[in-house]
Motif scaffolding. Structure first.
Motif, short mmCIF file in Angstrom:
data_model
loop_
_atom_site.label_atom_id
_atom_site.label_comp_id
_atom_site.label_asym_id
_atom_site.label_seq_id
_atom_site.Cartn_x
_atom_site.Cartn_y
_atom_site.Cartn_z
N PHE A 1 0.85 -1.19 0.00
CA PHE A 1 0.00 0.00 0.00
C PHE A 1 0.89 1.24 0.00
CE2 PHE A 1 -2.64 -3.32 1.80
CZ PHE A 1 -3.82 -3.13 1.10
N LEU A 2 0.68 2.11 -0.97
CA LEU A 2 1.46 3.33 -1.09
C LEU A 2 0.54 4.54 -1.12
CD1 LEU A 2 3.95 2.39 -3.96
CD2 LEU A 2 4.36 2.28 -1.50
N ASP A 3 1.08 5.66 -0.67
CA ASP A 3 0.39 6.94 -0.78
C ASP A 3 1.13 7.74 -1.84
OD1 ASP A 3 -1.15 9.22 -0.39
OD2 ASP A 3 -0.92 9.20 1.78
N PRO B 1 7.40 10.91 2.57
CA PRO B 1 8.68 11.60 2.78
C PRO B 1 9.76 11.01 1.87
CG PRO B 1 8.16 10.17 4.66
CD PRO B 1 6.98 10.13 3.73
N GLY B 2 10.66 11.85 1.43
CA GLY B 2 11.73 11.37 0.55
C GLY B 2 11.29 11.38 -0.89
N MET B 3 10.88 10.23 -1.40
CA MET B 3 10.36 10.15 -2.77
C MET B 3 8.85 9.95 -2.71
SD MET B 3 11.33 6.33 -4.16
CE MET B 3 13.01 6.34 -3.57
N ASP B 4 8.14 10.37 -3.76
CA ASP B 4 6.70 10.18 -3.73
C ASP B 4 6.34 8.75 -4.12
OD1 ASP B 4 6.40 9.93 -6.57
OD2 ASP B 4 6.14 12.08 -6.79
N GLY B 5 5.09 8.39 -3.87
CA GLY B 5 4.65 7.03 -4.12
C GLY B 5 4.73 6.60 -5.57
N LEU B 6 4.53 7.53 -6.49
CA LEU B 6 4.64 7.18 -7.91
C LEU B 6 6.07 6.80 -8.28
CD1 LEU B 6 2.30 9.87 -9.47
CD2 LEU B 6 1.88 7.40 -9.32
N GLU B 7 7.03 7.53 -7.74
CA GLU B 7 8.43 7.21 -8.02
C GLU B 7 8.79 5.84 -7.42
OE1 GLU B 7 12.95 8.93 -7.31
OE2 GLU B 7 11.25 10.18 -6.77
N LEU B 8 8.36 5.60 -6.18
CA LEU B 8 8.62 4.30 -5.56
C LEU B 8 7.92 3.19 -6.34
CD1 LEU B 8 9.79 2.49 -3.40
CD2 LEU B 8 7.85 3.10 -1.93
N GLY B 9 6.67 3.41 -6.73
CA GLY B 9 5.96 2.41 -7.51
C GLY B 9 6.65 2.09 -8.82
N SER B 10 7.19 3.11 -9.46
CA SER B 10 7.93 2.91 -10.71
C SER B 10 9.18 2.07 -10.48
CB SER B 10 8.30 4.27 -11.30
OG SER B 10 9.04 4.11 -12.47
N ARG B 11 9.88 2.33 -9.40
CA ARG B 11 11.08 1.54 -9.08
C ARG B 11 10.73 0.09 -8.74
NH1 ARG B 11 15.32 5.32 -5.74
NH2 ARG B 11 15.29 7.07 -7.18
N PRO C 1 6.09 -6.40 -6.24
CA PRO C 1 4.93 -6.59 -5.37
C PRO C 1 3.67 -6.03 -6.04
CG PRO C 1 6.19 -4.70 -4.65
CD PRO C 1 6.98 -5.35 -5.75
N VAL C 2 2.53 -6.48 -5.57
CA VAL C 2 1.25 -5.91 -6.00
C VAL C 2 1.12 -4.55 -5.30
CG1 VAL C 2 -1.25 -6.20 -5.91
CG2 VAL C 2 0.24 -8.18 -6.33
N ILE C 3 0.79 -3.53 -6.07
CA ILE C 3 0.73 -2.17 -5.52
C ILE C 3 -0.71 -1.65 -5.55
CG2 ILE C 3 1.47 0.22 -5.82
CD1 ILE C 3 4.01 -0.89 -7.15
N VAL C 4 -1.13 -1.11 -4.41
CA VAL C 4 -2.41 -0.43 -4.28
C VAL C 4 -2.11 0.95 -3.71
CG1 VAL C 4 -4.65 -0.38 -3.11
CG2 VAL C 4 -3.68 -2.57 -3.87
N PHE C 5 -2.57 1.99 -4.39
CA PHE C 5 -2.42 3.34 -3.86
C PHE C 5 -3.63 3.67 -3.00
CE2 PHE C 5 0.74 3.65 -7.14
CZ PHE C 5 1.67 4.53 -6.63
N VAL C 6 -3.38 4.24 -1.83
CA VAL C 6 -4.42 4.72 -0.93
C VAL C 6 -4.05 6.17 -0.63
CG1 VAL C 6 -5.63 4.37 1.25
CG2 VAL C 6 -4.62 2.41 0.06
N THR C 7 -4.79 7.09 -1.21
CA THR C 7 -4.37 8.49 -1.17
C THR C 7 -5.57 9.43 -1.23
OG1 THR C 7 -2.89 10.09 -2.24
CG2 THR C 7 -4.08 8.57 -3.69
N ALA D 1 -0.05 -0.20 -10.75
CA ALA D 1 -0.95 -0.37 -9.60
C ALA D 1 -2.16 -1.20 -10.01
CB ALA D 1 -1.41 0.98 -9.07
N VAL D 2 -2.64 -2.03 -9.08
CA VAL D 2 -3.83 -2.84 -9.36
C VAL D 2 -5.10 -2.15 -8.86
CG1 VAL D 2 -2.56 -5.01 -9.40
CG2 VAL D 2 -3.61 -4.23 -7.26
N ASP D 3 -4.94 -1.15 -8.00
CA ASP D 3 -6.10 -0.40 -7.52
C ASP D 3 -5.66 0.96 -7.02
OD1 ASP D 3 -8.77 0.11 -7.00
OD2 ASP D 3 -9.04 -1.60 -5.66
N TYR D 4 -6.62 1.86 -6.90
CA TYR D 4 -6.36 3.24 -6.48
C TYR D 4 -7.54 3.67 -5.62
CZ TYR D 4 -4.62 8.04 -7.05
OH TYR D 4 -4.09 9.29 -6.85
#
Length: 62
Positions: free
Chosen positions: A2-4, A8-18, A26-32, A46-49
């Motif tokens: 689960f990412l937002d 802090p540091g890098m945003d969730g989109l950058e981490l998701g891309s990496r 991993p399976v990624i779900v954004f909760v934001t 991402a599989v869900d948002y």
């Protein structure tokens, strides 16, 4: 995972891309709270948002 978007540091989109570049990502779900980033989130795999606030299905708020 689960990412937002705002983290802090890098945003969730950058981490998701990496993470998406991993051999076994991993399976990624954004909760934001930011609805404007949904297309980009799906673009990094991402599989869900989900938009905050998130309430469990079937639960009633009092």
């Amino acid at each position: 995972m689960f990412l937002d978007i705002a983290m802090p540091g890098m945003d969730g989109l950058e981490l998701g891309s990496r993470l998406a570049r991993m051999t076994d990502p991993p399976v990624i779900v954004f909760v934001t709270a930011y609805d404007q980033h949904a297309v980009s989130a799906y673009g990094v795999g991402a599989v869900d948002y989900l938009l905050k606030p998130v309430a469990p299905t079937g639960c009633r708020r009092r």
